[in-house]
Design a protein around this motif. Structure first.
Motif, PDB file in Angstrom:
ATOM      1  N   ALA A 113       0.899  -1.213   0.075  1.00 41.56           N
ATOM      2  CA  ALA A 113       0.112  -0.104   0.013  1.00 41.56           C
ATOM      3  C   ALA A 113       0.954   1.234   0.034  1.00 41.56           C
ATOM      4  O   ALA A 113       1.933   1.371   0.576  1.00 41.56           O
ATOM      5  N   GLU A 114       0.422   2.122  -0.649  1.00 49.13           N
ATOM      6  CA  GLU A 114       1.124   3.570  -0.787  1.00 49.13           C
ATOM      7  C   GLU A 114       0.984   4.236   0.488  1.00 49.13           C
ATOM      8  O   GLU A 114      -0.085   4.091   1.188  1.00 49.13           O
ATOM      9  N   ASN A 115       2.187   4.844   1.053  1.00 48.67           N
ATOM     10  CA  ASN A 115       2.172   5.540   2.093  1.00 48.67           C
ATOM     11  C   ASN A 115       1.756   7.019   1.912  1.00 48.67           C
ATOM     12  O   ASN A 115       2.496   7.874   1.825  1.00 48.67           O
ATOM     13  N   THR A 116       0.161   6.982   1.654  1.00 49.37           N
ATOM     14  CA  THR A 116      -0.356   8.361   1.360  1.00 49.37           C
ATOM     15  C   THR A 116      -0.088   9.515   2.412  1.00 49.37           C
ATOM     16  O   THR A 116      -0.035  10.688   2.329  1.00 49.37           O
ATOM     17  N   VAL A 117      -0.314   8.934   3.567  1.00 47.13           N
ATOM     18  CA  VAL A 117      -0.025  10.052   4.725  1.00 47.13           C
ATOM     19  C   VAL A 117       1.330  10.703   4.749  1.00 47.13           C
ATOM     20  O   VAL A 117       1.560  11.799   5.081  1.00 47.13           O
ATOM     21  N   GLY A 118       2.187   9.552   4.976  1.00 46.93           N
ATOM     22  CA  GLY A 118       3.688   9.979   4.775  1.00 46.93           C
ATOM     23  C   GLY A 118       3.964  11.018   3.575  1.00 46.93           C
ATOM     24  O   GLY A 118       4.732  12.032   3.801  1.00 46.93           O
ATOM     25  N   LYS A 119       3.393  10.570   2.268  1.00 45.48           N
ATOM     26  CA  LYS A 119       3.529  11.531   1.171  1.00 45.48           C
ATOM     27  C   LYS A 119       3.108  12.637   1.414  1.00 45.48           C
ATOM     28  O   LYS A 119       3.659  13.604   1.025  1.00 45.48           O
ATOM     29  N   SER A 120       2.092  13.113   1.947  1.00 41.10           N
ATOM     30  CA  SER A 120       1.304  14.048   2.129  1.00 41.10           C
ATOM     31  C   SER A 120       1.997  14.917   3.096  1.00 41.10           C
ATOM     32  O   SER A 120       2.355  16.407   2.778  1.00 41.10           O
ATOM     33  N   VAL A 121       2.579  14.158   4.085  1.00 44.41           N
ATOM     34  CA  VAL A 121       3.036  15.088   5.311  1.00 44.41           C
ATOM     35  C   VAL A 121       4.673  15.696   4.658  1.00 44.41           C
ATOM     36  O   VAL A 121       4.985  16.734   5.020  1.00 44.41           O
ATOM     37  N   PHE A 122       5.218  14.671   4.030  1.00 45.77           N
ATOM     38  CA  PHE A 122       6.296  15.085   3.294  1.00 45.77           C
ATOM     39  C   PHE A 122       6.311  16.344   2.396  1.00 45.77           C
ATOM     40  O   PHE A 122       7.083  17.339   2.657  1.00 45.77           O
ATOM     41  N   GLY A 123       5.247  16.260   1.572  1.00 41.68           N
ATOM     42  CA  GLY A 123       5.241  17.410   0.595  1.00 41.68           C
ATOM     43  C   GLY A 123       4.681  18.483   1.168  1.00 41.68           C
ATOM     44  O   GLY A 123       5.205  19.690   0.955  1.00 41.68           O
ATOM     45  N   LYS A 124       3.869  18.557   2.308  1.00 49.26           N
ATOM     46  CA  LYS A 124       3.597  19.870   2.884  1.00 49.26           C
ATOM     47  C   LYS A 124       4.697  20.405   3.813  1.00 49.26           C
ATOM     48  O   LYS A 124       4.563  21.515   4.264  1.00 49.26           O
ATOM     49  N   VAL A 125       5.248  19.651   4.556  1.00 45.56           N
ATOM     50  CA  VAL A 125       6.156  19.958   5.559  1.00 45.56           C
ATOM     51  C   VAL A 125       7.809  19.834   5.510  1.00 45.56           C
ATOM     52  O   VAL A 125       8.241  20.590   5.369  1.00 45.56           O
ATOM     53  N   CYS A 126       8.084  18.378   5.401  1.00 52.57           N
ATOM     54  CA  CYS A 126       9.287  18.153   5.267  1.00 52.57           C
ATOM     55  C   CYS A 126       9.989  18.281   4.010  1.00 52.57           C
ATOM     56  O   CYS A 126      11.480  18.641   4.148  1.00 52.57           O
ATOM     57  N   ALA A 127       9.272  18.301   2.917  1.00 54.07           N
ATOM     58  CA  ALA A 127      10.105  18.703   1.739  1.00 54.07           C
ATOM     59  C   ALA A 127      11.047  20.023   1.545  1.00 54.07           C
ATOM     60  O   ALA A 127      11.856  20.128   0.997  1.00 54.07           O
ATOM     61  N   MET A 128      10.221  20.892   2.547  1.00 51.32           N
ATOM     62  CA  MET A 128      11.013  22.347   2.584  1.00 51.32           C
ATOM     63  C   MET A 128      12.539  22.219   2.885  1.00 51.32           C
ATOM     64  O   MET A 128      13.351  22.976   2.376  1.00 51.32           O
ATOM     65  N   CYS A 129      13.006  21.329   3.823  1.00 55.37           N
ATOM     66  CA  CYS A 129      14.314  21.093   4.114  1.00 55.37           C
ATOM     67  C   CYS A 129      14.928  19.885   3.339  1.00 55.37           C
ATOM     68  O   CYS A 129      16.003  19.701   2.782  1.00 55.37           O
ATOM     69  N   HIS A 130      14.165  18.672   3.378  1.00 52.37           N
ATOM     70  CA  HIS A 130      14.661  17.382   2.824  1.00 52.37           C
ATOM     71  C   HIS A 130      14.716  17.436   1.433  1.00 52.37           C
ATOM     72  O   HIS A 130      15.550  16.577   0.860  1.00 52.37           O
ATOM     73  N   ALA A 131      13.955  18.104   0.815  1.00 47.58           N
ATOM     74  CA  ALA A 131      13.930  18.250  -0.730  1.00 47.58           C
ATOM     75  C   ALA A 131      15.189  18.894  -1.206  1.00 47.58           C
ATOM     76  O   ALA A 131      15.912  18.177  -2.348  1.00 47.58           O
ATOM     77  N   VAL A 132      15.880  19.644  -0.849  1.00 45.10           N
ATOM     78  CA  VAL A 132      17.005  20.129  -1.070  1.00 45.10           C
ATOM     79  C   VAL A 132      18.001  20.148  -0.034  1.00 45.10           C
ATOM     80  O   VAL A 132      19.565  20.608  -0.508  1.00 45.10           O
ATOM     81  N   GLY A 133      18.108  19.308   0.943  1.00 44.22           N
ATOM     82  CA  GLY A 133      19.325  19.277   1.720  1.00 44.22           C
ATOM     83  C   GLY A 133      19.408  20.275   2.848  1.00 44.22           C
ATOM     84  O   GLY A 133      20.787  20.378   3.064  1.00 44.22           O
TER      85      GLY A 133
END
Length: 128
Positions: free
Chosen positions: A43-63
Motif C-alpha cells: 500500500a502506498e504511504n499516502t499520509v507520509g507522502k502528504s506530510v512530506f510534501g507539506k512540511v518535510c520537503a522544505m528542508c529534505h528536498a533540497v538538503g
C-alpha cells in the motif's frame, strides 16, 4: 447468379445441412496451469507522502541544514541502520548532529506522532 446471391445460397445450404445433426461434445481441455499466488501489493504511504510534501520537503528536498534527501542511500544508510525507533525519536523530539539539525516535528507542532512516523517511513522507504 451474382456473387452475393451465390454466397447467401451457399451459407443457407450449409445451415440446412447442419439441421438435425447432433453435436459431438468437444474434447475436454487440459486444466490451466496453477500460477503461484501473486505477492500482495504494498500500500502506498499516502499520509507520509502528504506530510512530506507539506512540511518535510522544505528542508529534505533540497538538503537544507544537513537534511538527508529522500533517495540518497549514502546519506540515509547510516541513519536507517540505527533503526526506526531512533529515526522516530529524532524526528519527534529534534536532533542536532555533525551534519546539521532536525527540528522537533519538522518545526510543525501540529503534526501527530503517527504523521511524523509516516513521513519518516516515506523518506526512509525511498532511500533503501
Amino acid at each position: 447468379m451474382n456473387k452475393p446471391t451465390l454466397l447467401l445460397a451457399t451459407l443457407s445450404l450449409a445451415l440446412l445441412a447442419a439441421c438435425g445433426q447432433k453435436e459431438t461434445p468437444a474434447p475436454a481441455a487440459a486444466p490451466a496451469p496453477v500460477a503461484a499466488p501473486a505477492a500482495a501489493p504494498v500500500a502506498e504511504n499516502t499520509v507520509g507522502k502528504s506530510v512530506f510534501g507539506k512540511v518535510c520537503a522544505m528542508c529534505h528536498a533540497v538538503g537544507a541544514a544537513g537534511a538527508p534527501k529522500p533517495g540518497d542511500k549514502a546519506d540515509w544508510g547510516p541513519r536507517i541502520a540505527q533503526g526506526n525507533d531512533v529515526l522516530y525519536k529524532h524526528a519527534l523530539e529534534g536532533f542536532t548532529g555533525a551534519k546539521g539539525q532536525m527540528p522537533a516535528r519538522g518545526a510543525n507542532a501540529t503534526l501527530t506522532d503517527d504523521e511524523v512516523k509516516a513521513a519518516v517511513n516515506y523518506m526512509a522507504d525511498q532511500s533503501r
